[in-house]
Write an enzyme that holds these catalytic residues in place. Structure first.
Site, mmCIF file in Angstrom:
data_model
loop_
_atom_site.group_PDB
_atom_site.id
_atom_site.type_symbol
_atom_site.label_atom_id
_atom_site.label_comp_id
_atom_site.label_asym_id
_atom_site.label_seq_id
_atom_site.Cartn_x
_atom_site.Cartn_y
_atom_site.Cartn_z
ATOM 1 N N TYR A 158 83.968 46.740 81.577
ATOM 2 C CA TYR A 158 84.938 47.606 80.893
ATOM 3 C C TYR A 158 84.982 48.995 81.510
ATOM 4 O O TYR A 158 83.947 49.595 81.816
ATOM 5 C CB TYR A 158 84.610 47.719 79.409
ATOM 6 C CG TYR A 158 84.906 46.476 78.593
ATOM 7 C CD1 TYR A 158 85.782 45.501 79.055
ATOM 8 C CD2 TYR A 158 84.325 46.270 77.352
ATOM 9 C CE1 TYR A 158 86.062 44.368 78.311
ATOM 10 C CE2 TYR A 158 84.602 45.128 76.592
ATOM 11 C CZ TYR A 158 85.472 44.190 77.088
ATOM 12 O OH TYR A 158 85.740 43.071 76.336
ATOM 13 N N PRO B 24 93.107 41.765 68.200
ATOM 14 C CA PRO B 24 93.721 41.331 66.938
ATOM 15 C C PRO B 24 95.133 41.859 66.736
ATOM 16 O O PRO B 24 95.898 41.288 65.959
ATOM 17 C CB PRO B 24 92.772 41.893 65.877
ATOM 18 C CG PRO B 24 92.092 43.046 66.535
ATOM 19 C CD PRO B 24 91.948 42.637 67.974
ATOM 20 N N GLY C 57 97.165 43.626 71.677
ATOM 21 C CA GLY C 57 97.247 44.718 72.639
ATOM 22 C C GLY C 57 98.308 45.743 72.301
ATOM 23 O O GLY C 57 98.788 46.468 73.178
#
Length: 302
Positions: free
Chosen positions: A56, A214, A217
């Site tokens: 990330y 959820p 995006g």
């Protein structure tokens, strides 16, 4: 906020999880006090679990988070750390990588985990996941890596991410302890896991799934194709009825089912985190759930 046990032999995580994948996008990401405030905002509403991956932020988000919890050492005792490994990105930080690929070798799993521990400034990871199924993975080798990390105390529990049911089943045959979860994309624009056996398998193994993206995006709030607009209209109707926001309705929809889904949120704005604190109080019934589901599929159920 209630904590959920992923498996009878697995960790307890907060019902909402904070995803750290966007930490590096915050213009103040190098200011550890800003990151500390974000973490403490989560803790204030009961979010104690934080989802990471080695990749990330171009391999930077774990370090950003780790610098914050090193500065305020009281935080480490209050949180659960999830991390993932297995994806190799093109990056100036990984000059040996010629193209994006997967690596589920014992060497990579162990060295990546050890790097994550150093960046995060923690002695253990509560839950380690393989980030993507590797088409040339050796499940016996993965099992050995998990066993070594578990025996050393560096990782307490293990699972997978984005695995299809047959891929999960194969790996579980080799691992001598229960895989605790499968982290998969679930949202009102992606209801496939309700249909492809992924969530059925979680019930079968009595494990709780984690839901990444959820809110699709952010597309669920901005896209204007026919399907997205139909879903958004249903969500908006329920939000107005319940005097709440669309995000909270989505979280309630995800956690309504018996699968015990734990959504992962990823906003960098503390006010948006706080706006989710009362999502569990929303009144949603079975027909509300199916109205969102049917809008997503573009037709009512057969």
């Amino acid at each position: 906020m209630q904590k959920i046990k992923l498996h009878k032999k697995g960790p307890k995580l907060s019902k909402l999880i904070y995803g750290a994948w966007r930490l590096s996008e915050d213009k103040n990401s190098t200011d550890t006090d800003v990151i500390i405030k974000k973490i403490k905002t989560c803790l204030d509403i009961g979010i104690t679990s934080f989802d990471h991956s080695d990749i990330y932020g171009d391999y930077s988000c774990e370090e950003i988070f780790g610098n914050a919890i090193q500065k305020d050492k009281s935080i480490s005792k209050k949180i659960e750390i999830i991390s993932k490994c297995g994806i190799m990105l093109l990056s100036n930080k990984k000059i040996q990588t010629r193209l994006k690929h997967y690596d589920s070798s014992i060497h990579h799993i162990i060295t990546s985990t050890e790097e994550s521990l150093k960046k995060l400034h923690v002695e253990k990871i509560d839950l380690l996941l393989l980030h993507r199924p590797d088409p040339i993975s050796n499940p016996e080798e993965i099992a050995k890596a998990f066993e070594k990390l578990g025996a050393s105390g560096k990782v307490l529990h293990f699972g997978v991410s984005n695995y299809l049911p047959h891929q999960f089943e194969t790996l579980q045959k080799y691992v001598g302890f229960p895989l605790c979860t499968n982290q998969i994309e679930i949202n009102p624009l992606r209801v496939t896991p309700f249909l492809d056996g992924s969530l059925d398998q979680c019930l079968q193994y009595k494990i709780k799934p984690l839901a990444w993206s959820p809110f699709a995006g952010g597309r669920i709030f901005t896209d204007n194709d026919e399907r997205t607009v139909a879903v958004r209209n249903v969500l908006q109707k329920i939000a107005e009825r319940e005097k709440t926001n669309l995000e909270s309705v989505i979280l309630k929809w995800l956690t309504f089912s018996p699968h015990g889904i734990l959504p992962i949120i990823g906003t960098n704005r503390t006010e948006r985190i706080l706006a989710l604190k009362d999502f569990e109080s929303i009144q949603l019934d079975r027909q509300d759930w199916f109205e969102i589901y049917s809008a997503s599929r573009g037709r009512e159920v057969e």
